[in-house]
Motif scaffolding. Sequence first.
Motif, PDB file in Angstrom:
ATOM      1  N   ASP A  39      18.930   2.878  -4.939  1.00 29.88           N
ATOM      2  CA  ASP A  39      18.853   3.290  -6.344  1.00 29.88           C
ATOM      3  C   ASP A  39      18.570   4.782  -6.480  1.00 29.88           C
ATOM      4  O   ASP A  39      19.057   5.432  -7.420  1.00 29.88           O
ATOM      5  CB  ASP A  39      17.790   2.477  -7.078  1.00 29.88           C
ATOM      6  CG  ASP A  39      18.190   1.014  -7.250  1.00 29.88           C
ATOM      7  OD1 ASP A  39      19.321   0.653  -6.856  1.00 29.88           O
ATOM      8  OD2 ASP A  39      17.360   0.227  -7.755  1.00 29.88           O
ATOM      9  N   CYS A  40      17.786   5.342  -5.548  1.00 32.04           N
ATOM     10  CA  CYS A  40      17.519   6.778  -5.579  1.00 32.04           C
ATOM     11  C   CYS A  40      18.777   7.584  -5.256  1.00 32.04           C
ATOM     12  O   CYS A  40      19.002   8.655  -5.826  1.00 32.04           O
ATOM     13  CB  CYS A  40      16.396   7.141  -4.610  1.00 32.04           C
ATOM     14  SG  CYS A  40      14.745   6.702  -5.206  1.00 32.04           S
ATOM     15  N   ALA A  43      20.631   7.575  -8.494  1.00 32.68           N
ATOM     16  CA  ALA A  43      19.957   8.304  -9.565  1.00 32.68           C
ATOM     17  C   ALA A  43      19.971   9.817  -9.357  1.00 32.68           C
ATOM     18  O   ALA A  43      20.073  10.587 -10.332  1.00 32.68           O
ATOM     19  CB  ALA A  43      18.513   7.817  -9.702  1.00 32.68           C
ATOM     20  N   GLU A  71      11.813  16.480 -13.915  1.00 33.98           N
ATOM     21  CA  GLU A  71      12.997  15.637 -14.088  1.00 33.98           C
ATOM     22  C   GLU A  71      13.122  14.639 -12.938  1.00 33.98           C
ATOM     23  O   GLU A  71      13.500  13.476 -13.137  1.00 33.98           O
ATOM     24  CB  GLU A  71      14.253  16.504 -14.170  1.00 33.98           C
ATOM     25  CG  GLU A  71      15.578  15.731 -14.195  1.00 33.98           C
ATOM     26  CD  GLU A  71      15.719  14.800 -15.389  1.00 33.98           C
ATOM     27  OE1 GLU A  71      16.471  13.802 -15.257  1.00 33.98           O
ATOM     28  OE2 GLU A  71      15.086  15.048 -16.433  1.00 33.98           O
ATOM     29  N   LYS A  74      10.785  11.838 -13.575  1.00 30.75           N
ATOM     30  CA  LYS A  74      11.292  10.970 -14.634  1.00 30.75           C
ATOM     31  C   LYS A  74      12.365  10.022 -14.090  1.00 30.75           C
ATOM     32  O   LYS A  74      12.386   8.829 -14.412  1.00 30.75           O
ATOM     33  CB  LYS A  74      11.866  11.812 -15.776  1.00 30.75           C
ATOM     34  CG  LYS A  74      12.381  10.996 -16.963  1.00 30.75           C
ATOM     35  CD  LYS A  74      12.866  11.899 -18.073  1.00 30.75           C
ATOM     36  CE  LYS A  74      13.348  11.061 -19.259  1.00 30.75           C
ATOM     37  NZ  LYS A  74      14.482  10.176 -18.906  1.00 30.75           N
ATOM     38  N   ARG A  75      13.248  10.540 -13.250  1.00 33.95           N
ATOM     39  CA  ARG A  75      14.298   9.690 -12.670  1.00 33.95           C
ATOM     40  C   ARG A  75      13.687   8.601 -11.791  1.00 33.95           C
ATOM     41  O   ARG A  75      14.135   7.455 -11.811  1.00 33.95           O
ATOM     42  CB  ARG A  75      15.285  10.541 -11.859  1.00 33.95           C
ATOM     43  CG  ARG A  75      16.103  11.500 -12.698  1.00 33.95           C
ATOM     44  CD  ARG A  75      17.212  12.145 -11.887  1.00 33.95           C
ATOM     45  NE  ARG A  75      17.858  13.220 -12.635  1.00 33.95           N
ATOM     46  CZ  ARG A  75      18.944  13.866 -12.224  1.00 33.95           C
ATOM     47  NH1 ARG A  75      19.508  13.558 -11.067  1.00 33.95           N
ATOM     48  NH2 ARG A  75      19.461  14.832 -12.963  1.00 33.95           N
ATOM     49  N   ALA A  77      10.683   7.336 -12.082  1.00 29.27           N
ATOM     50  CA  ALA A  77      10.004   6.373 -12.954  1.00 29.27           C
ATOM     51  C   ALA A  77      11.009   5.379 -13.537  1.00 29.27           C
ATOM     52  O   ALA A  77      10.733   4.171 -13.628  1.00 29.27           O
ATOM     53  CB  ALA A  77       9.274   7.112 -14.072  1.00 29.27           C
ATOM     54  N   ASP A  78      12.183   5.872 -13.915  1.00 31.86           N
ATOM     55  CA  ASP A  78      13.236   4.994 -14.446  1.00 31.86           C
ATOM     56  C   ASP A  78      13.716   4.020 -13.371  1.00 31.86           C
ATOM     57  O   ASP A  78      13.944   2.833 -13.645  1.00 31.86           O
ATOM     58  CB  ASP A  78      14.408   5.821 -14.963  1.00 31.86           C
ATOM     59  CG  ASP A  78      14.071   6.595 -16.234  1.00 31.86           C
ATOM     60  OD1 ASP A  78      13.088   6.220 -16.902  1.00 31.86           O
ATOM     61  OD2 ASP A  78      14.786   7.571 -16.532  1.00 31.86           O
ATOM     62  N   VAL A  79      13.870   4.528 -12.140  1.00 30.90           N
ATOM     63  CA  VAL A  79      14.297   3.671 -11.032  1.00 30.90           C
ATOM     64  C   VAL A  79      13.275   2.556 -10.799  1.00 30.90           C
ATOM     65  O   VAL A  79      13.632   1.381 -10.660  1.00 30.90           O
ATOM     66  CB  VAL A  79      14.495   4.504  -9.745  1.00 30.90           C
ATOM     67  CG1 VAL A  79      14.597   3.586  -8.525  1.00 30.90           C
ATOM     68  CG2 VAL A  79      15.740   5.373  -9.846  1.00 30.90           C
ATOM     69  N   HIS A  81      11.136   1.322 -12.859  1.00 36.28           N
ATOM     70  CA  HIS A  81      11.074   0.405 -14.002  1.00 36.28           C
ATOM     71  C   HIS A  81      12.106  -0.709 -13.876  1.00 36.28           C
ATOM     72  O   HIS A  81      11.884  -1.842 -14.321  1.00 36.28           O
ATOM     73  CB  HIS A  81      11.281   1.183 -15.300  1.00 36.28           C
ATOM     74  CG  HIS A  81      11.238   0.325 -16.524  1.00 36.28           C
ATOM     75  ND1 HIS A  81      10.073  -0.233 -17.014  1.00 36.28           N
ATOM     76  CD2 HIS A  81      12.240  -0.117 -17.344  1.00 36.28           C
ATOM     77  CE1 HIS A  81      10.341  -0.954 -18.076  1.00 36.28           C
ATOM     78  NE2 HIS A  81      11.639  -0.909 -18.306  1.00 36.28           N
ATOM     79  N   ASN A  82      13.259  -0.388 -13.244  1.00 34.33           N
ATOM     80  CA  ASN A  82      14.360  -1.350 -13.146  1.00 34.33           C
ATOM     81  C   ASN A  82      14.548  -1.915 -11.741  1.00 34.33           C
ATOM     82  O   ASN A  82      15.539  -2.605 -11.466  1.00 34.33           O
ATOM     83  CB  ASN A  82      15.669  -0.683 -13.600  1.00 34.33           C
ATOM     84  CG  ASN A  82      15.630  -0.233 -15.046  1.00 34.33           C
ATOM     85  OD1 ASN A  82      15.536  -1.046 -15.955  1.00 34.33           O
ATOM     86  ND2 ASN A  82      15.686   1.081 -15.261  1.00 34.33           N
TER      87      ASN A  82
END
Length: 244
Positions: A39-40, A43, A71, A74-75, A77-79, A81-82
Amino acid sequence: MTHTALPRLESAGIDSWMVRLFETIEENNLLWLSALTHDCEVAFGEALVDLVPSYTTLLVTFDPLRISSWEARKRLADVLHNLVPDDAGGEGELHEIATWYDTSVGPDLERVARLSDMSVESVIKTHSFQEYRVFALGFSPGFAFMGLLDESLTCPRMNTPRQKVPAGSVAIAGQQTAAYPAVTPGGWNLIGRTAARLFDRNREGFSLLKVGDRVRFVSVDRQTFESEGGDPAPAEPAKEETGS
């Protein structure tokens, strides 16, 4: 004492974040770390410089000229979260590594046996019976940290590391096992040696083992070891054993 909730993001410099998913080493960690790594990659895209997985963490290094540290956080954190575990990547390739267990190339066999209250033969049988997972690569090119050892073999590192550990040395320390790809210093307990080429610049990806792979050490005799190109030169005994 209050523990910070997991997962958490830890600053590792102006161009890196450490993602800490777990506090303890468990095989199921790999399913989450594998998913996080993939995922990273998606992203961060071209802003990604490197990803270094370990037993419980993933170090994410990015290009600060492309994205800011804020930034990048933030990316991540989004990764997180999902994030869902990567069930499809749970098996990994199985490698059977022929190993000659002998006190000449594994001079710490008797020490491990003594600390484990086992015979040398039992140490060999127990170590070669287990199937191990590659949790991380590091220390030197092609060096794979594998686990988890049977609890009966859990053994501390040497107090005084050797200056030169022969290439191919199979060793254990704590809950881990490994094989040294090249001659390097090292403080792990040497219990045998393999002729397998663990790091080869002519091989795609260089390293024989990859994170998530499975490994079984197969006990062979000296003749088989030498026929596969193994070096039978004795390893130096540990200083604790010689008293020097």
